[in-house]
Scaffold this motif. Sequence first.
Motif, short mmCIF file in Angstrom:
data_model
loop_
_atom_site.label_atom_id
_atom_site.label_comp_id
_atom_site.label_asym_id
_atom_site.label_seq_id
_atom_site.Cartn_x
_atom_site.Cartn_y
_atom_site.Cartn_z
N LYS A 194 14.41 -45.37 14.83
CA LYS A 194 13.75 -45.60 16.11
C LYS A 194 14.28 -46.87 16.78
N ALA A 195 14.50 -47.92 15.99
CA ALA A 195 15.01 -49.17 16.55
C ALA A 195 16.36 -48.95 17.22
N VAL A 196 17.22 -48.18 16.58
CA VAL A 196 18.54 -47.91 17.16
C VAL A 196 18.42 -46.98 18.36
N SER A 197 17.59 -45.95 18.27
CA SER A 197 17.43 -45.02 19.38
C SER A 197 16.89 -45.71 20.63
N GLU A 198 15.88 -46.56 20.46
CA GLU A 198 15.32 -47.29 21.60
C GLU A 198 16.38 -48.19 22.24
N THR A 199 17.20 -48.78 21.42
CA THR A 199 18.25 -49.66 21.93
C THR A 199 19.32 -48.86 22.67
N GLU A 244 32.56 -52.45 17.78
CA GLU A 244 32.94 -51.86 16.50
C GLU A 244 32.18 -52.52 15.35
N ALA A 245 32.07 -53.83 15.37
CA ALA A 245 31.34 -54.53 14.30
C ALA A 245 29.89 -54.08 14.26
N LEU A 246 29.27 -53.97 15.43
CA LEU A 246 27.88 -53.51 15.49
C LEU A 246 27.77 -52.07 15.00
N ALA A 247 28.70 -51.22 15.42
CA ALA A 247 28.64 -49.81 15.03
C ALA A 247 28.77 -49.63 13.52
N ILE A 248 29.66 -50.38 12.88
CA ILE A 248 29.83 -50.27 11.43
C ILE A 248 28.55 -50.66 10.71
N ALA A 249 27.93 -51.74 11.14
CA ALA A 249 26.68 -52.18 10.51
C ALA A 249 25.56 -51.16 10.73
N VAL A 250 25.47 -50.63 11.95
CA VAL A 250 24.41 -49.66 12.25
C VAL A 250 24.64 -48.36 11.48
N TYR A 251 25.87 -47.95 11.34
CA TYR A 251 26.18 -46.77 10.52
C TYR A 251 25.65 -46.94 9.10
N CYS A 252 25.88 -48.08 8.51
CA CYS A 252 25.40 -48.32 7.14
C CYS A 252 23.88 -48.42 7.10
N LEU A 253 23.29 -49.04 8.10
CA LEU A 253 21.82 -49.15 8.16
C LEU A 253 21.18 -47.78 8.21
N LEU A 254 21.70 -46.91 9.07
CA LEU A 254 21.12 -45.58 9.23
C LEU A 254 21.49 -44.65 8.08
N GLY A 255 22.62 -44.92 7.45
CA GLY A 255 23.12 -44.01 6.42
C GLY A 255 22.46 -44.14 5.07
N THR A 256 21.91 -45.32 4.78
CA THR A 256 21.25 -45.51 3.48
C THR A 256 20.26 -46.67 3.54
N ASP A 257 19.13 -46.49 2.85
CA ASP A 257 18.18 -47.60 2.69
C ASP A 257 18.35 -48.27 1.33
N GLU A 258 19.39 -47.88 0.60
CA GLU A 258 19.74 -48.59 -0.63
C GLU A 258 20.56 -49.81 -0.22
N VAL A 259 19.93 -50.97 -0.24
CA VAL A 259 20.52 -52.16 0.37
C VAL A 259 21.84 -52.54 -0.29
N ARG A 260 21.88 -52.52 -1.59
CA ARG A 260 23.12 -52.88 -2.28
C ARG A 260 24.26 -51.96 -1.88
N ASP A 261 24.01 -50.65 -1.90
CA ASP A 261 25.05 -49.69 -1.55
C ASP A 261 25.51 -49.87 -0.11
N GLY A 262 24.57 -50.12 0.78
CA GLY A 262 24.92 -50.30 2.18
C GLY A 262 25.76 -51.54 2.40
N LEU A 263 25.38 -52.63 1.76
CA LEU A 263 26.15 -53.87 1.89
C LEU A 263 27.57 -53.70 1.36
N VAL A 264 27.70 -53.04 0.22
CA VAL A 264 29.03 -52.79 -0.35
C VAL A 264 29.87 -51.99 0.64
N ALA A 265 29.27 -50.94 1.21
CA ALA A 265 30.01 -50.11 2.16
C ALA A 265 30.41 -50.89 3.40
N SER A 266 29.54 -51.80 3.84
CA SER A 266 29.79 -52.51 5.10
C SER A 266 30.94 -53.51 5.01
N VAL A 267 31.29 -53.94 3.81
CA VAL A 267 32.37 -54.91 3.66
C VAL A 267 33.62 -54.32 3.01
#
Length: 317
Positions: A194-199, A244-267
């Motif tokens: 919802k946060a991303v959709s509203e934005t 692009e930087a924002l899109a990569i982070a948002v992709y990981c945020l929306l793609g998983t709520d497993e924080v460790r996995d998302g952070l690994v993917a984002s870097v």
Amino acid sequence: MTEALSRYDRVLGCLVGGAVGDALGYQVEFDAWRFIEEEFGPGGVTEMRYNRVSDDTQMTLFTVEGLLLAQPGGEVESVREAYLRWLETQREPMPPLASEGLAAQPWLYARRAPGNACISGLAHGARPGVNPNSKGCGTVMRSAPFGLRFSPAEAYRLAEECSMLTHGHPTAGSSAGAFAMITAHLMNGEAPQKAVSETMLHLRRTLDRSETADALQQAYALAGTVPPGPNTCAPLGEGWVAEEALAIAVYCLLGTDEVRDGLVASVSHGGDSDSTGAILGNLYGAAYGHAALPREWASQVEGREVITALAGLLAEA
């Protein structure tokens, strides 16, 4: 709605999470994916071998300081003055005598590949109109604090205005504003989708924000089809520019709520890994709180005591 968390939990999570993502990514910034894979393995950057943060966390903390010192209505000028203090940390080896606040912290004087537009824009006085063609991600990676302090609409406005202190391109402003707005929605307990959709709806109101809106649309679509993993963000770019930087982070945020996995993917990709990690860490912390961050990373990240103190002040403000 996500689980009820205190304001302090979210603020601390956002600031520490950003530092964690920054430190993870700073280990491989500028490295191509094939070299990252050789060094860390096919699973990507799963270790924090060094706890050093970059200019991303440095400037984020100076954004916080600027907001804490600002009088109502004077936020942009106060943040500008804070960024000029940060600029001095990049010119001097140690804090001058009688330094106060963040300018008195020796660890913040480390020069960690600061963005050219940030340095040149500040060196030219940090006034709107500087670097008119620059849309580097240096505006985005420092803008989470606006979302920690203000409503979504006000966070967008202030982040967009402050982006113009160093980067004059409209997409730099809209991407910084969008990041701050998503953060503010998350602070209000809204779910990431919802946060991303509203934005995205906010961005679609004018054509000059279309690059940012299109990038977020791509991130949203990719998150629905490809789970975040090492180098899966490649279709979104490398993160050197703001959208692009924002899109990569948002992709990981929306793609998983497993924080460790998302952070690994984002870097774990070739490009501006510290910025994409920092932005995602900010978002995860605002969404899920400090306790959701991997403890061994959050406990050792550089500057943790200062970050914690600032989080307390910002949460009370």
